[in-house]
Design a protein around this motif. Structure first.
Motif, mmCIF file in Angstrom:
data_model
loop_
_atom_site.group_PDB
_atom_site.id
_atom_site.type_symbol
_atom_site.label_atom_id
_atom_site.label_comp_id
_atom_site.label_asym_id
_atom_site.label_seq_id
_atom_site.Cartn_x
_atom_site.Cartn_y
_atom_site.Cartn_z
ATOM 1 N N ARG A 1 0.842 -1.208 0.000
ATOM 2 C CA ARG A 1 0.000 0.000 0.000
ATOM 3 C C ARG A 1 0.875 1.256 0.000
ATOM 4 N N GLU B 1 -14.526 -3.327 -6.864
ATOM 5 C CA GLU B 1 -13.452 -3.200 -7.855
ATOM 6 C C GLU B 1 -13.279 -1.747 -8.288
ATOM 7 N N ILE C 1 -11.496 0.100 -5.474
ATOM 8 C CA ILE C 1 -10.061 -0.241 -5.409
ATOM 9 C C ILE C 1 -9.330 0.402 -6.594
ATOM 10 N N TRP D 1 -15.565 -7.863 1.097
ATOM 11 C CA TRP D 1 -14.499 -7.434 0.195
ATOM 12 C C TRP D 1 -13.372 -8.468 0.083
ATOM 13 N N SER E 1 -9.435 -7.925 -0.990
ATOM 14 C CA SER E 1 -9.330 -6.533 -1.464
ATOM 15 C C SER E 1 -9.176 -5.553 -0.302
ATOM 16 N N LEU F 1 -5.858 -4.055 0.377
ATOM 17 C CA LEU F 1 -5.307 -3.075 -0.569
ATOM 18 C C LEU F 1 -5.662 -1.639 -0.183
ATOM 19 N N VAL F 2 -6.563 -1.479 0.798
ATOM 20 C CA VAL F 2 -7.057 -0.128 1.123
ATOM 21 C C VAL F 2 -6.121 0.554 2.131
#
Ligand code: PGA
Length: 266
Positions: free
Chosen positions: A2, A155, A158, A200, A203, A206-207
């Motif tokens: 990240r 999606e 993201i 999620w 995913s 990824l935040v």
């Protein structure tokens, strides 16, 4: 991996006459590799800040956006109006939840508009002091996330660079911060709410999750030492070039360390 992000929330400070110069000074003093820098001035200062930052890689953000594309909304600003001025937007800041009565549902609509308009959103969440003291902080933040994010296209979020800022309301502008352990626990709770409650899955990892609330160059290191925290959303200290230089320099060290730990270049 990240990104590490230092986002400056100038709130209702600066004017078109002085914002550009301040932004240029901050940009020149924060040229460290590995740190994503964003400056969010008041709407009327966006053009001056954009011009002052041309040729740097400091991004410009707005502090809010309306959820509708256009229409009879006196005093509001659309995403179309921000095109060419800002590439990021802060959404759901606690001062807007408090002063403009923004609900999670409305913030969710703004989020959808930001994503469909190519504005990179920073969604702010955080509990009140009474909520923390009564042991409900995680529940409050999880409800804010569910309210704004239920049914959203994961999606698209993201791909749109979706960022969350955990800002305990009692730490904003007070000189009092969350402990780094509490902030890190909340960052983990935020990702598990995304992964499990909102479906999620992976995913959620990824935040980027930022910490906000009385962040300074003196205390940012404690937060960045937590692997679950990916930078800061900074108010008061972001108006001071020395402070911005210190915070970004510290974030650059973390960026290098995290890249080395993963065997990647910064
Ligand atoms: P502060 O504000 O750094 O002045 O506490 C942070 C924020 O409200 O984003």
């Amino acid at each position: 991996m990240r990104p590490l992000i230092i986002a400056a929330n100038w709130k209702m400070n600066t004017t078109p006459a002085d914002a550009g110069e301040l932004a240029a000074i901050i940009a020149a003093r924060t040229e460290e590799p590995g740190v994503t820098r964003v400056i969010c001035p008041p709407y009327v200062c966006l053009a001056a800040v954009r011009d002052a930052l041309a040729g740097t890689n400091v991004a410009v953000g707005a502090q809010n956006v309306h959820h509708e594309l256009a229409g009879a909304y006196t005093g509001e600003i659309s995403a179309a109006a921000l095109a060419g001025l800002a590439t990021w937007v802060i959404l759901g800041h606690s001062e807007r939840r408090r002063d403009a009565m923004e609900s999670d549902e409305l913030i969710g609509k703004k989020l959808a508009r930001a994503i469909s308009s190519g504005l990179r959103p920073i969604l702010c969440v955080g509990e009140l002091l009474a909520e923390r003291e009564s042991g409900r902080a995680v529940e409050v933040v999880a409800n804010q996330l569910r309210g704004a994010l239920a049914g959203k296209d994961v999606e698209a979020l993201i791909n749109g660079g979706f960022v969350i800022a955990y800002e305990p309301v009692w730490a904003i502008g007070t000189g009092r911060t969350a402990s780094s352990a509490d902030a890190a626990a909340m960052a983990e709770a935020i990702r598990s709410t995304l992964a499990e409650d909102l479906g999620w899955g992976k995913s959620a990892e990824l935040v980027p999750v930022l910490y906000g609330g009385s962040v300074t160059s003196a205390n940012i290191g404690e937060f960045l030492a937590e692997h679950s925290i990916d930078g800061g959303l900074v108010g008061g200290a972001s108006l001071k070039p020395d402070e911005m230089a210190g915070m970004v320099a510290r974030a650059a060290i973390t960026a290098m360390a995290r890249a080395a730990a993963e065997g990647k270049p910064v």
